[in-house]
Design a protein around this motif. Structure first.
Motif, PDB file in Angstrom:
ATOM      1  N   ARG A 281       1.717   6.363  -7.100  1.00 39.16           N
ATOM      2  CA  ARG A 281       0.410   6.781  -7.637  1.00 39.16           C
ATOM      3  C   ARG A 281      -0.242   5.674  -8.470  1.00 39.16           C
ATOM      4  O   ARG A 281      -0.753   5.904  -9.559  1.00 39.16           O
TER       5      ARG A 281
ATOM      6  N   VAL B  99      -9.057   9.260  -0.168  1.00 42.10           N
ATOM      7  CA  VAL B  99      -8.975   8.747  -1.530  1.00 42.10           C
ATOM      8  C   VAL B  99     -10.388   8.536  -2.059  1.00 42.10           C
ATOM      9  O   VAL B  99     -11.232   7.919  -1.404  1.00 42.10           O
TER      10      VAL B  99
ATOM     11  N   VAL C  44       0.833  -1.204   0.000  1.00 39.87           N
ATOM     12  CA  VAL C  44       0.000   0.000   0.000  1.00 39.87           C
ATOM     13  C   VAL C  44       0.869   1.255   0.000  1.00 39.87           C
ATOM     14  O   VAL C  44       0.601   2.224  -0.721  1.00 39.87           O
TER      15      VAL C  44
ATOM     16  N   LEU D 194      -2.421   3.180  -6.865  1.00 42.52           N
ATOM     17  CA  LEU D 194      -3.242   2.470  -5.886  1.00 42.52           C
ATOM     18  C   LEU D 194      -4.237   1.567  -6.610  1.00 42.52           C
ATOM     19  O   LEU D 194      -5.057   2.031  -7.410  1.00 42.52           O
TER      20      LEU D 194
ATOM     21  N   PHE E 135       0.904   4.054  -2.996  1.00 38.94           N
ATOM     22  CA  PHE E 135       0.688   5.483  -2.754  1.00 38.94           C
ATOM     23  C   PHE E 135       1.842   6.298  -3.336  1.00 38.94           C
ATOM     24  O   PHE E 135       1.627   7.315  -3.998  1.00 38.94           O
TER      25      PHE E 135
END
Length: 393
Positions: free
Chosen positions: A134, A218, A127, A136, A131
């Motif tokens: 970029r 998000v 994760v 995800l 992040f």
């Protein structure tokens, strides 16, 4: 988007439902506003994506000891074909998200002994990497977990089957979604600051950026798609409010009229004194028989040329004093007989094409018995549109 989501988005905080009944209702799934055709498109797309990815991967990995298809591809297929506009379903997110997550799982399988801790570290690291890069992609967490629990330590696993599966899934998504009328890849970057936009659009964009910064979570929707939804919602409200307006709501009721036998001099004086451009011509019971406008005066005075403008106009409106003459003397001789009228109950939206494309500037409004009850001008129309726009905003 649910009301609770919108509340949180525009207030910067989540609204806490009353306990316990309202809180329990939060577990109920929201209805999906998706047609049967769209559902069928998604179902077929996911099946096609898995078939293409699995078949080609099987051929490519026929001589390999590694598996040729991994389970997280099922979740990737849901995103690529079910929500192709989502930032988490874009090609970079799918390929990079799954690949770096697999690498995170391989690293943790190497460095962390207990499988429980290896799985925990793998998902957390995956994760964090997604992040940072970029990319995800929720199935990436499954890729990291799968690799860590299986104890995979070969870095080649991240290239095949993980990266290979992901790339084939993306290629299948590009072909299927675009053939089905869905843009994929879907642009995610904000537009470059170039041509000036209307003030309302600039205000919405600036306000949205401020709200998103305050929301600080998000979103599974791109910023531009969210702005487009807001603008389309405003436009829909504008159209609905406009559809509720009828002619009687905006018409001018103090209509200055003339009759067939009204002298031209008197009609011209009314146009000048009242600063209006048209006079409905009515009979004794106020039924429309015609309309006289400034254009009618100019046409009959032959004012297509500027020479002798004042002289020609005075000659037209001046009474000749003769019992027989070829010169027009009364309104009925120069008026336009074919008059476009509307009823007082007609929706304002029906009149927009008349003002916009047919060149009408004044439309008389008739009521019971086809009697004149008002008139709508272009100014009335513009004022009503502005009020509807302000209300919608």
């Amino acid at each position: 988007m649910t009301p609770s989501f919108l509340t949180a988005l525009f207030t910067g905080r989540s609204r806490r439902p009353a306990f316990p009944s309202a809180w329990l209702r939060a577990f109920r799934p929201a209805p999906l506003n998706v047609s049967r055709g769209e559902r069928l498109r998604v179902v077929c797309g996911a099946a096609v994506g898995i078939f293409v990815t699995g078949s080609l991967s099987h051929l490519l990995g026929a001589n390999s000891a590694l598996p040729w298809l991994i389970a997280p591809m099922g979740a990737s297929a849901v995103l690529v074909f079910g929500v192709p506009a989502s930032p988490m379903a874009q090609p970079w997110a799918v390929v990079a998200g799954n690949t770096v997550s697999a690498l995170a799982g391989i690293a943790c399988a190497h460095l962390v002994a207990p499988p429980e801790l290896a799985a925990t570290a793998a998902v957390g690291l995956a994760v964090a990497l997604m992040f940072a890069l970029r990319c995800l992609h929720p199935p990436g967490g499954a890729s990291a977990l799968l690799v860590a629990l299986a104890g995979v330590t070969d870095p080649g696993f991240a290239l095949f089957p993980v990266a290979g599966n992901s790339l084939l899934m993306v290629l299948a998504g590009i072909a299927y979604n675009n053939l089905g009328g869905r843009s994929y890849p879907h642009a995610q970057l904000p537009p470059e600051p170039a041509p000036p936009r209307p003030d309302d659009a600039r205000t919405i964009a600036a306000d949205l950026d401020a709200v998103l910064a305050r929301y600080n979570q998000v979103l599974d929707v791109s910023r531009d798609d969210l702005q487009a939804l807001i603008e389309q919602t405003q436009l829909q409200g504008y159209r609905r409010r406009l559809a509720d307006i009828r002619c009687r709501d905006i018409m001018s009721t103090d209509v200055i009229t003339v009759e067939f036998g009204t002298p031209l001099e008197e009609a011209w004086a009314l146009l000048r004194e009242r600063r209006i451009k048209a006079l409905p011509v009515v009979d004794r019971v106020r039924r429309i028989v015609g309309i006289v406008t400034l254009a009618d005066f100019m046409r009959c005075a032959e004012l297509d040329r500027h020479e002798g403008f004042d002289r020609k106009l005075r000659a037209l409106i001046r009474k000749s004093g003769l019992t027989h003459t070829t010169k027009p003397e009364v309104v009925g001789q120069i008026m336009t007989r074919q008059v476009r009228v509307t009823s007082e109950d007609r929706h304002l939206s029906d009149l927009a094409p008349l003002f916009g494309s047919t060149g009408h500037h004044h439309i008389p409004v008739i009521g019971e018995g086809e009697r004149l009850v008002g008139i709508i001008t272009q100014s009335d129309m513009v004022a009503a549109l502005c009020r509807a726009g302000e209300t919608a905003a």
